[in-house]
Enzyme design. Structure first.
Site, PDB file in Angstrom:
ATOM      1  N   SER A   1       0.833  -1.204   0.000  1.00 42.06           N
ATOM      2  CA  SER A   1       0.000   0.000   0.000  1.00 42.06           C
ATOM      3  C   SER A   1       0.867   1.253   0.000  1.00 42.06           C
ATOM      4  CB  SER A   1      -0.905   0.004   1.232  1.00 42.06           C
ATOM      5  OG  SER A   1      -1.542   1.262   1.403  1.00 42.06           O
TER       6      SER A   1
ATOM      7  N   TYR B   1      -2.266   0.119   9.876  1.00 44.58           N
ATOM      8  CA  TYR B   1      -2.453  -0.487   8.553  1.00 44.58           C
ATOM      9  C   TYR B   1      -1.161  -0.415   7.738  1.00 44.58           C
ATOM     10  CZ  TYR B   1      -4.047  -0.971   3.719  1.00 44.58           C
ATOM     11  OH  TYR B   1      -4.191  -1.355   2.415  1.00 44.58           O
TER      12      TYR B   1
END
Length: 306
Positions: free
Chosen positions: A123, A148
């Site tokens: 990501s 995350y």
């Protein structure tokens, strides 16, 4: 080839499964159909995939991947994960468990079954507070802004370990804010469309002055497929690539574009900056374009209309 795709009923997993199936590959899809943003979206995607003759589906948590019975798997594309920066702040243990332990299970499954090629989702969140734009893969990713992002950078470390110790080849993809048909409703573009269509309030953090690099989903999956074509005859590779739209847009400008498309009005509330959000996000895609030769990009106006 036989391709195992985790998170096959997810947004990117659905589009990628479709692409592989349309190219006559066999897909073994795994998804636990969790309720993270609404099961109905996943069921709608799955309904489409189940109509394809070369698609086999397991409703399965990736931590139970050893229940898969297929003996010949050429590639694993690991996309299953808990997603969302803000949710990771609220439920950090869930993200650590699913995103790190889950990825560990995938690599152990590959090791056990002698599967030597894995693609996996990283990501743009790994760049955290680096404040270097456009971001390239050589930047140190040691300033996280979210749990995350930490889980995704740890996945990259796991990929390095399994390549060094067990010879498992891999490519990690740092996705930059993906959007498109059948997209996640909890992402900003889905939220804004819904707000205009239903006359709900829109909240813009940092008074709408954050920049984002939005990436149309077809560009994502076509680039992944280009990496598949590039590596299917290669025996050694270890890569991490950005895949982004390579252009930024102010969030308040994005809202105006969506307002124009919907031809609706609603109340917009300009809020203070959220410390979990980087002010800017912009991808440098030079590395993956050089690797695959694939350079197509979908402009934000075109993607929003689709």
């Amino acid at each position: 080839m036989n391709i195992l795709i985790t998170g096959a009923a997810g947004f990117i997993g659905f589009h990628l499964s479709n692409l592989f199936l349309n190219q006559n590959h066999k897909i073994i899809g795994i998804d636990n159909l969790c309720k993270s943003y609404g099961v109905k979206y996943k069921k709608e995607r799955l309904k489409i995939l189940n109509k394809k003759k070369n698609f086999k589906f397991y409703k399965l948590d990736i931590k139970n991947i050893n229940k898969i019975k297929e003996k010949k798997i050429d590639y694993i594309v690991h996309l299953a994960a808990q997603a969302g920066v803000r949710l990771s702040q609220e439920r950090p243990e869930l993200f650590i468990n699913d995103n790190i332990l889950g990825t560990l299970k995938i690599f152990e499954f590959a090791k056990k079954n002698k599967i030597k090629k894995i693609f996996y989702a990283s990501s743009s969140s790994v760049y955290g507070n680096s404040n270097i734009f456009p971001s390239n893969e050589k930047i140190d990713i040691n300033k996280p802004l979210s749990i995350y992002g930490i889980t995704k950078s740890t996945n990259e470390d796991l990929a390095y370990y399994y390549n060094f110790v067990d010879g498992i080849n891999s490519i990690g993809f740092r996705f930059f804010t993906v959007y498109g048909p059948y997209g996640r409703p909890d992402m900003s573009i889905g939220i804004f469309f819904k707000a205009f269509l239903n006359k709900q309030k829109i909240y813009l953090f940092n008074k709408g002055n954050n920049y984002r690099d939005f990436t149309y989903v077809d560009d994502i999956v076509n680039q992944i497929y280009a990496c598949f074509l590039k590596t299917k005859n290669e025996k050694k590779f270890l890569k991490v690539f950005n895949i982004g739209g390579e252009s930024t847009i102010l969030m308040k400008s994005l809202v105006k574009l969506i307002q124009k498309i919907t031809d609706k009005d609603t109340k917009i509330i300009y809020s203070k900056k959220n410390k979990l959000d980087p002010v800017k996000s912009l991808a440098n895609n030079n590395a993956i374009k050089k690797f695959t030769g694939y350079t197509k990009k979908t402009k934000i106006n075109e993607g929003l209309l689709k």
